[in-house]
Write an enzyme that holds these catalytic residues in place. Sequence first.
Site, PDB file in Angstrom:
ATOM      1  N   ASP A   1      -6.507   0.923   0.936  1.00 38.60           N
ATOM      2  CA  ASP A   1      -6.582   1.250   2.358  1.00 38.60           C
ATOM      3  C   ASP A   1      -7.958   0.826   2.867  1.00 38.60           C
ATOM      4  O   ASP A   1      -8.722   0.160   2.159  1.00 38.60           O
ATOM      5  CB  ASP A   1      -6.298   2.738   2.593  1.00 38.60           C
ATOM      6  CG  ASP A   1      -7.422   3.645   2.110  1.00 38.60           C
ATOM      7  OD1 ASP A   1      -8.351   3.152   1.425  1.00 38.60           O
ATOM      8  OD2 ASP A   1      -7.383   4.847   2.436  1.00 38.60           O
TER       9      ASP A   1
ATOM     10  N   LYS B   1       0.832  -1.204   0.000  1.00 40.47           N
ATOM     11  CA  LYS B   1       0.000   0.000   0.000  1.00 40.47           C
ATOM     12  C   LYS B   1       0.866   1.253   0.000  1.00 40.47           C
ATOM     13  O   LYS B   1       0.668   2.164  -0.819  1.00 40.47           O
ATOM     14  CB  LYS B   1      -0.935   0.014   1.214  1.00 40.47           C
ATOM     15  CG  LYS B   1      -1.888   1.205   1.223  1.00 40.47           C
ATOM     16  CD  LYS B   1      -2.731   1.244   2.486  1.00 40.47           C
ATOM     17  CE  LYS B   1      -1.943   1.857   3.628  1.00 40.47           C
ATOM     18  NZ  LYS B   1      -2.791   2.140   4.805  1.00 40.47           N
TER      19      LYS B   1
END
Length: 300
Positions: free
Chosen positions: A173, A155
């Site tokens: 997320d 991420k």
Amino acid sequence: MGEQAPIGTRNAAKRGKGLAVRKAGSGAAKPESRLAMVRRARRINRELAEVYPYAHPELDFRNPFELLVATVLSAQTTDLRVNQTTPALFAAYPTPEELAAAVPEELEAIIRPTGFFRAKARSLLGLSAALRDDFGGEVPGRLDDLVKLPGVGRKTAFVVLGNAFGVPGITVDTHFGRLVRRWKWTEQEDPEKVEAEIAEIFPKSEWTMLSHRVIFHGRRICHARKPACGACPIAHLCPSYGEGETDPEKARKLLKYELGGQPGQRLDPPADYPGTPAPPLATAGRPGADGPAGETRAAG
């Protein structure tokens, strides 16, 4: 804010058209085909692009190193809190070499407002040392190199690649994962599996901006506990419509950041951002000064 009236108008005009989509999602009609889902997903992306033409990374940064550090700090806190913390951090340690040489206790004191400051300090010291020793003090522009740095997962790597190097990537997320499941684009919970399935729906050129738009929407309208369904501009495309507040007036009161007339998350937003910049950390405690700054444990 000027955004609110168009949202309400579009939503009211299109709500009737979304009945078939919601019935399909609820099982009242035949299941949605893969092709229909892909078409609906791409339409959602196009309509979000109209709602958020100013979508952008909500972390303040001036170079890849600052973005990398800020993204590591953003775990388990808001981008707003990170942005209120990093000015002092980068004033004290503007380069990987200087951050790698920081006294841990002094670094911890600066980043304490972001939470989990001891673990984050270890990650920042480790990644800065790795940048100094292995990459000549420069942030690498390759996924394989970034994920080897302490505290950097996929991420974080995709945030840096997409926004500092122009390399497309999907940032999964908590907001992104929540919304793509609500929209029935995937049933996966694991971020890497979510990433893989969403990557099959959209062309690679859309991945970075898709991430920004979905995250913007999750922060402003499609909240975790009480989504503002009645003020949602894509309600007509959402199979989960009705999970939140459907009354338009009540829903508008749930809107956050620029859509709710509140400060944004960035102290230094882009020139085309239509809202009010966030206040510095020194003023964040004053009543009315910080809008949603108290959400220190929510994902940014």
